[in-house]
Design an enzyme around this catalytic site. Structure first.
Site, mmCIF file in Angstrom:
data_model
loop_
_atom_site.group_PDB
_atom_site.id
_atom_site.type_symbol
_atom_site.label_atom_id
_atom_site.label_comp_id
_atom_site.label_asym_id
_atom_site.label_seq_id
_atom_site.Cartn_x
_atom_site.Cartn_y
_atom_site.Cartn_z
ATOM 1 N N HIS A 20 21.330 45.721 0.768
ATOM 2 C CA HIS A 20 22.475 46.517 1.407
ATOM 3 C C HIS A 20 21.582 47.743 2.285
ATOM 4 O O HIS A 20 20.728 48.210 1.698
ATOM 5 C CB HIS A 20 23.524 47.040 0.850
ATOM 6 C CG HIS A 20 24.356 47.859 1.419
ATOM 7 N ND1 HIS A 20 25.469 47.502 2.348
ATOM 8 C CD2 HIS A 20 24.506 49.309 1.203
ATOM 9 C CE1 HIS A 20 26.197 48.470 2.704
ATOM 10 N NE2 HIS A 20 25.947 49.786 2.085
ATOM 11 N N PHE A 63 -1.130 39.526 -6.413
ATOM 12 C CA PHE A 63 -0.866 38.908 -5.151
ATOM 13 C C PHE A 63 -2.484 39.651 -4.464
ATOM 14 O O PHE A 63 -2.866 40.662 -4.962
ATOM 15 C CB PHE A 63 0.086 39.664 -4.218
ATOM 16 C CG PHE A 63 1.295 38.956 -4.560
ATOM 17 C CD1 PHE A 63 1.794 37.674 -4.274
ATOM 18 C CD2 PHE A 63 2.052 39.555 -5.588
ATOM 19 C CE1 PHE A 63 3.225 37.084 -4.648
ATOM 20 C CE2 PHE A 63 3.613 39.092 -5.995
ATOM 21 C CZ PHE A 63 3.808 37.844 -5.458
ATOM 22 N N ASN A 99 14.618 53.388 -8.705
ATOM 23 C CA ASN A 99 14.012 53.378 -10.038
ATOM 24 C C ASN A 99 14.881 53.932 -11.139
ATOM 25 O O ASN A 99 15.450 54.855 -10.876
ATOM 26 C CB ASN A 99 12.819 54.097 -9.921
ATOM 27 C CG ASN A 99 11.806 53.442 -9.020
ATOM 28 O OD1 ASN A 99 11.810 53.199 -7.698
ATOM 29 N ND2 ASN A 99 10.685 52.906 -9.616
ATOM 30 N N ARG A 127 11.638 34.243 -11.257
ATOM 31 C CA ARG A 127 9.979 34.000 -11.404
ATOM 32 C C ARG A 127 9.397 34.943 -12.157
ATOM 33 O O ARG A 127 9.884 36.000 -12.314
ATOM 34 C CB ARG A 127 9.294 33.748 -9.868
ATOM 35 C CG ARG A 127 9.432 34.855 -9.200
ATOM 36 C CD ARG A 127 8.484 34.592 -7.987
ATOM 37 N NE ARG A 127 8.392 36.126 -7.252
ATOM 38 C CZ ARG A 127 7.698 37.091 -7.463
ATOM 39 N NH1 ARG A 127 6.858 37.147 -8.452
ATOM 40 N NH2 ARG A 127 7.680 38.327 -6.871
ATOM 41 N N GLY A 159 10.755 57.083 -7.719
ATOM 42 C CA GLY A 159 9.740 56.277 -8.180
ATOM 43 C C GLY A 159 8.465 56.583 -7.495
ATOM 44 O O GLY A 159 8.253 57.812 -7.384
ATOM 45 N N THR A 197 13.179 50.353 -3.130
ATOM 46 C CA THR A 197 13.941 50.362 -4.532
ATOM 47 C C THR A 197 14.572 51.584 -5.143
ATOM 48 O O THR A 197 13.845 52.475 -4.904
ATOM 49 C CB THR A 197 12.852 49.627 -5.397
ATOM 50 O OG1 THR A 197 11.789 50.316 -5.385
ATOM 51 C CG2 THR A 197 12.139 48.218 -4.830
ATOM 52 N N GLU A 208 12.837 48.124 -11.329
ATOM 53 C CA GLU A 208 12.795 48.639 -9.923
ATOM 54 C C GLU A 208 14.091 47.677 -9.417
ATOM 55 O O GLU A 208 14.109 46.291 -9.383
ATOM 56 C CB GLU A 208 11.679 48.495 -8.931
ATOM 57 C CG GLU A 208 10.933 49.542 -9.655
ATOM 58 C CD GLU A 208 9.625 49.634 -8.525
ATOM 59 O OE1 GLU A 208 9.737 49.707 -7.401
ATOM 60 O OE2 GLU A 208 8.249 49.091 -9.321
ATOM 61 N N ILE A 227 18.616 46.641 -3.725
ATOM 62 C CA ILE A 227 19.800 46.545 -3.438
ATOM 63 C C ILE A 227 20.193 45.924 -1.896
ATOM 64 O O ILE A 227 19.401 46.534 -0.933
ATOM 65 C CB ILE A 227 20.873 47.760 -3.553
ATOM 66 C CG1 ILE A 227 20.633 48.376 -4.927
ATOM 67 C CG2 ILE A 227 22.341 47.324 -3.220
ATOM 68 C CD1 ILE A 227 21.619 49.602 -5.024
#
Length: 156
Positions: free
Chosen positions: A85, A110, A30, A105, A16, A28, A80, A83
């Site tokens: 873990h 931000f 991708n 949501r 990503g 993440t 994205e 996980i």
């Protein structure tokens, strides 16, 4: 949010933007643009949760972001998956299967990186809580995670 949950999807993990791990401390996975384009167009952007499995590995809780990442002003929609873990190494090139079971949501912008990171941590906690509930927990055993590689069955 999505009309038809759970929603199952699979695809190869690609590199990503390299932001998740470095800037956010939240790695993440991708999907490629081709895989993202296969998502139904009526899926609301926003934050979802569900279950994920890499290759033939175990099924773990996950949080999923679908959208344009307003904070980073993306021009292409991205999907994205974080996980929940700790993996020892990257898994680019592996097949990631996800079963999306719920919505947290809408997407929002931000004012700062800190605010974004804080929101993601809240999303992760919310996902963990929801996925412990029987109506979401049951999808951890979804047959989609055990389909042979040759069969791509979406929304079966």
């Amino acid at each position: 949010a999505m009309r038809r949950l759970p929603y199952c999807h699979r695809g190869e993990v690609v590199k990503g933007f390299g932001r998740g791990s470095k800037e956010l401390g939240i790695p993440t996975a991708n999907f490629s643009e081709e895989v993202v384009e296969c998502f139904p167009s009526d899926i609301s952007t926003g934050i979802y949760y569900g279950w994920a499995c890499v290759g033939n590995g175990d099924v773990h809780k996950m949080v999923l972001s679908i959208g344009w990442n307003p904070f980073y002003k993306n021009i292409k929609k991205s999907v994205e998956t974080h996980i929940i873990h700790t993996f020892k190494e990257d898994f680019y090139g592996e097949i990631l299967r996800i079963v999306i079971t719920g919505y947290i949501r809408p997407e929002k912008n931000f004012d700062s990186l800190e605010a974004l990171i804080s929101a993601i941590h809240e999303d992760i906690e919310e996902a963990k809580r929801q996925l412990d509930l029987p109506e979401h927990l049951k999808y951890k055993e979804h047959s989609f995670f055990h389909l042979p590689e040759g069969k791509i069955a979406n929304n079966h």
